[in-house]
Design a protein around this motif. Structure first.
Motif, PDB file in Angstrom:
ATOM      1  N   VAL A   1       0.853  -1.190   0.000  1.00  0.00           N
ATOM      2  CA  VAL A   1       0.000   0.000   0.000  1.00  0.00           C
ATOM      3  C   VAL A   1       0.892   1.244   0.000  1.00  0.00           C
ATOM      4  N   ASP A   2       0.625   2.160  -0.924  1.00  0.00           N
ATOM      5  CA  ASP A   2       1.272   3.470  -0.944  1.00  0.00           C
ATOM      6  C   ASP A   2       0.196   4.517  -0.759  1.00  0.00           C
ATOM      7  N   LEU A   3       0.375   5.400   0.236  1.00  0.00           N
ATOM      8  CA  LEU A   3      -0.650   6.413   0.498  1.00  0.00           C
ATOM      9  C   LEU A   3      -0.056   7.521   1.359  1.00  0.00           C
ATOM     10  N   THR A   4      -0.250   8.766   0.938  1.00  0.00           N
ATOM     11  CA  THR A   4       0.108   9.890   1.816  1.00  0.00           C
ATOM     12  C   THR A   4      -1.115  10.781   1.965  1.00  0.00           C
ATOM     13  N   ILE A   5      -1.363  11.177   3.199  1.00  0.00           N
ATOM     14  CA  ILE A   5      -2.546  11.976   3.517  1.00  0.00           C
ATOM     15  C   ILE A   5      -2.088  13.218   4.291  1.00  0.00           C
ATOM     16  N   PRO A   6      -2.445  14.424   3.780  1.00  0.00           N
ATOM     17  CA  PRO A   6      -2.078  15.632   4.514  1.00  0.00           C
ATOM     18  C   PRO A   6      -2.897  15.783   5.787  1.00  0.00           C
ATOM     19  N   ARG A   7      -2.437  16.637   6.685  1.00  0.00           N
ATOM     20  CA  ARG A   7      -3.169  16.855   7.933  1.00  0.00           C
ATOM     21  C   ARG A   7      -4.457  17.625   7.708  1.00  0.00           C
ATOM     22  N   GLY A   8      -5.439  17.349   8.553  1.00  0.00           N
ATOM     23  CA  GLY A   8      -6.653  18.164   8.601  1.00  0.00           C
ATOM     24  C   GLY A   8      -7.746  17.773   7.622  1.00  0.00           C
ATOM     25  N   VAL A   9      -7.562  16.705   6.876  1.00  0.00           N
ATOM     26  CA  VAL A   9      -8.587  16.327   5.904  1.00  0.00           C
ATOM     27  C   VAL A   9      -9.341  15.078   6.372  1.00  0.00           C
ATOM     28  N   THR A  10     -10.497  14.870   5.747  1.00  0.00           N
ATOM     29  CA  THR A  10     -11.278  13.662   5.996  1.00  0.00           C
ATOM     30  C   THR A  10     -11.149  12.760   4.769  1.00  0.00           C
ATOM     31  N   VAL A  11     -10.698  11.553   5.013  1.00  0.00           N
ATOM     32  CA  VAL A  11     -10.417  10.618   3.923  1.00  0.00           C
ATOM     33  C   VAL A  11     -11.339   9.423   4.010  1.00  0.00           C
TER      34      VAL A  11
ATOM     35  N   VAL B   1      -9.215  12.662   9.653  1.00  0.00           N
ATOM     36  CA  VAL B   1     -10.133  11.548   9.898  1.00  0.00           C
ATOM     37  C   VAL B   1     -10.015  10.548   8.755  1.00  0.00           C
ATOM     38  N   VAL B   2      -9.926   9.281   9.105  1.00  0.00           N
ATOM     39  CA  VAL B   2      -9.992   8.224   8.093  1.00  0.00           C
ATOM     40  C   VAL B   2     -11.232   7.388   8.392  1.00  0.00           C
TER      41      VAL B   2
ATOM     42  N   ASP C   1     -13.081  14.781   2.015  1.00  0.00           N
ATOM     43  CA  ASP C   1     -12.184  15.639   1.232  1.00  0.00           C
ATOM     44  C   ASP C   1     -11.437  14.808   0.203  1.00  0.00           C
ATOM     45  N   ARG C   2     -11.030  13.632   0.628  1.00  0.00           N
ATOM     46  CA  ARG C   2     -10.242  12.759  -0.238  1.00  0.00           C
ATOM     47  C   ARG C   2     -10.807  11.348  -0.191  1.00  0.00           C
ATOM     48  N   VAL C   3     -10.520  10.592  -1.228  1.00  0.00           N
ATOM     49  CA  VAL C   3     -10.880   9.177  -1.210  1.00  0.00           C
ATOM     50  C   VAL C   3      -9.663   8.355  -1.646  1.00  0.00           C
TER      51      VAL C   3
ATOM     52  N   GLY D   1      -7.309  10.445  -4.459  1.00  0.00           N
ATOM     53  CA  GLY D   1      -7.320  11.848  -4.855  1.00  0.00           C
ATOM     54  C   GLY D   1      -8.361  12.644  -4.101  1.00  0.00           C
ATOM     55  N   GLU D   2      -8.466  13.923  -4.486  1.00  0.00           N
ATOM     56  CA  GLU D   2      -9.438  14.823  -3.879  1.00  0.00           C
ATOM     57  C   GLU D   2     -10.822  14.496  -4.425  1.00  0.00           C
ATOM     58  N   ALA D   3     -11.807  14.391  -3.549  1.00  0.00           N
ATOM     59  CA  ALA D   3     -13.147  13.978  -3.978  1.00  0.00           C
ATOM     60  C   ALA D   3     -13.735  14.955  -5.001  1.00  0.00           C
ATOM     61  N   GLU D   4     -13.631  16.263  -4.730  1.00  0.00           N
ATOM     62  CA  GLU D   4     -14.220  17.249  -5.651  1.00  0.00           C
ATOM     63  C   GLU D   4     -13.504  17.234  -7.001  1.00  0.00           C
ATOM     64  N   ALA D   5     -12.202  17.066  -6.979  1.00  0.00           N
ATOM     65  CA  ALA D   5     -11.453  17.037  -8.242  1.00  0.00           C
ATOM     66  C   ALA D   5     -11.843  15.808  -9.062  1.00  0.00           C
ATOM     67  N   LEU D   6     -12.055  14.681  -8.386  1.00  0.00           N
ATOM     68  CA  LEU D   6     -12.462  13.468  -9.100  1.00  0.00           C
ATOM     69  C   LEU D   6     -13.845  13.641  -9.709  1.00  0.00           C
ATOM     70  N   ARG D   7     -14.764  14.278  -8.949  1.00  0.00           N
ATOM     71  CA  ARG D   7     -16.112  14.529  -9.489  1.00  0.00           C
ATOM     72  C   ARG D   7     -16.033  15.418 -10.727  1.00  0.00           C
ATOM     73  N   ALA D   8     -15.210  16.476 -10.631  1.00  0.00           N
ATOM     74  CA  ALA D   8     -15.117  17.423 -11.746  1.00  0.00           C
ATOM     75  C   ALA D   8     -14.480  16.761 -12.958  1.00  0.00           C
ATOM     76  N   LYS D   9     -13.422  15.990 -12.719  1.00  0.00           N
ATOM     77  CA  LYS D   9     -12.662  15.411 -13.822  1.00  0.00           C
ATOM     78  C   LYS D   9     -13.422  14.277 -14.505  1.00  0.00           C
ATOM     79  N   ARG D  10     -14.066  13.435 -13.685  1.00  0.00           N
ATOM     80  CA  ARG D  10     -14.743  12.263 -14.261  1.00  0.00           C
ATOM     81  C   ARG D  10     -16.212  12.533 -14.562  1.00  0.00           C
ATOM     82  N   GLY D  11     -16.746  13.653 -14.036  1.00  0.00           N
ATOM     83  CA  GLY D  11     -18.158  13.977 -14.253  1.00  0.00           C
ATOM     84  C   GLY D  11     -19.091  12.954 -13.645  1.00  0.00           C
ATOM     85  N   CYS D  12     -18.658  12.310 -12.572  1.00  0.00           N
ATOM     86  CA  CYS D  12     -19.533  11.340 -11.920  1.00  0.00           C
ATOM     87  C   CYS D  12     -19.293  11.373 -10.426  1.00  0.00           C
ATOM     88  N   SER D  13     -20.192  10.712  -9.699  1.00  0.00           N
ATOM     89  CA  SER D  13     -20.077  10.687  -8.245  1.00  0.00           C
ATOM     90  C   SER D  13     -18.988   9.704  -7.830  1.00  0.00           C
TER      91      SER D  13
END
Lengths: 233, 126
Positions: A24-34, A182-183, A197-199, A211-223
């Motif tokens: 598993v490779d994963l980095t999560i910044p502080r203060g976000v909900t994943v 928060v995870v 914030d992230r998934v 990635g960022e949830a909002e960026a994924l929604r915008a980029k893929r045009g789906c939920s």
């Protein structure tokens, strides 16, 4: 202080006969909900236990709040396992006092507020509570701490709709954005996705997309839910 | 009540649109303070960071302004309500035209249809 809440690199965990995590490779910044999303058996709970410091990895690197998981990180991390971990013979008040005695970051005012929001009675015996109310109590005990990292393993699974809403409301009330990381693991993607914030999608012991949830929604045009279907179907 | 947004589009954009609708409807008049980030996040059941982002976007677009330590306020600009009203209505009109055009309607049919809908609605109000 490390700017990362979580740094996970090539993390592997092997149980007899099962390779639960395969790098598993994963980095999560502080203060976000994943949201850590994936079907049963994808390795979510194993990863959470390693982050919580209750299980050791077989290989790879883990840094939680800049440190190896252990005694020191446990004081700053609130971990809610999926399994029932509260003593059934305690009442709600005793569970609160027990948590306050063990963790220095316990915040009695927030506990009071969240208890009222959850509709929990201080004198109720935990063994007598319904599954939904036990889930609410688990969340109250975790969110009442000023923990730097909160790990919620399947906080909504197997409980009724009203209890799920109470857990989500309690989460929003107790959560300190920007301060607490928060995870949340879940397969109830639809209900949880507005909180994220992230998934990170975990498939067969690896992170296959994050990635960022909002960026994924915008980029893929789906939920995020549609994306989940695409990844796991 | 839970606000039901379109999960296929970024949520912060939709929160921004919802705030603009509240301004146009008069629920949030010019000069009014918007709900705090925490309140609105709890009301809409979304992440507070998402609400924060929506507010920042509205500040950039001159809809809201932030007062240090006091929260966000609707700009006291007399042209604001008219401008937002026009924007929201134009977006609704575009959605209508996109949908009926996809059904193969001609501009003339689409105009007749909408005129008829407006007419029926007016007579039902009498």
């Amino acid at each position: 202080m490390s700017e990362w809440a979580l740094e996970v690199e090539q993390l592997a965990k092997k149980f007899p006969g099962v390779q639960a995590l395969r790098g598993v490779d994963l980095t999560i910044p502080r203060g976000v909900t994943v949201g850590l999303l994936g079907p049963n058996g994808s390795g979510k709970s194993t990863l959470m236990r390693i982050l919580a410091g209750v299980q050791r990895p077989s290989a790879g690197e883990v840094r939680v709040l800049g440190r190896r998981p252990g005694r020191e990180t446990k004081e700053r991390v609130a971990y809610v396992p999926e399994v029932e971990h509260l003593y059934p013979w305690m009442d709600v008040d005793e569970a609160l006092r027990f948590t306050a005695a063990v963790f220095l970051d316990f915040n009695p005012d927030r506990a009071e507020e969240m208890l009222a929001l959850a509709g929990l009675d201080r004198e109720a015996r935990i063994g007598d509570l319904s599954k939904g109310y036990r889930a609410r109590l688990k969340l109250v005990l975790a969110m009442a701490r000023d923990a730097e990292l909160v790990l919620l393993d399947e906080p909504l699974s197997g409980i009724d709709l009203i209890s799920r809403e109470k857990v989500l409301d309690g989460f929003l009330r107790g959560h300190r954005p920007g301060e607490t990381t928060v995870v949340i693991t879940t397969h109830l993607v639809r209900e949880v996705e507005p909180l994220l914030d992230r998934v990170a999608f975990l498939k067969e012991g690896r992170v296959v997309l994050d990635g960022e949830a909002e960026a994924l929604r915008a980029k893929r045009g789906c939920s995020i839910e549609d994306l989940y279907r695409e990844v796991f179907a | 009540m839970t606000w039901d947004f379109d999960r296929n589009r970024p949520i912060y954009l939709q929160i921004g649109e919802e705030i603009c609708r509240r301004i146009v409807r008069g629920d949030l008049p010019p000069g009014a303070r918007t709900p705090s980030v925490r309140e609105l996040a709890a009301e809409l059941r979304v992440n507070p960071n998402t609400v924060q982002r929506a507010y920042q976007e509205l500040e950039r677009n001159g809809v809201l302004f932030a007062r240090r330590g006091q929260g966000s306020f609707v700009r006291e600009d007399p042209a604001l309500v008219g401008r937002l009203r026009q924007q929201i209505a134009a977006a609704a009109a575009r959605r209508y035209w996109t949908e009926v055009a996809a059904l193969g309607m001609s501009p003339e049919e689409a105009r007749r249809l909408i005129a008829g809908v407006i007419h029926d609605d007016k007579s039902s109000l009498r």
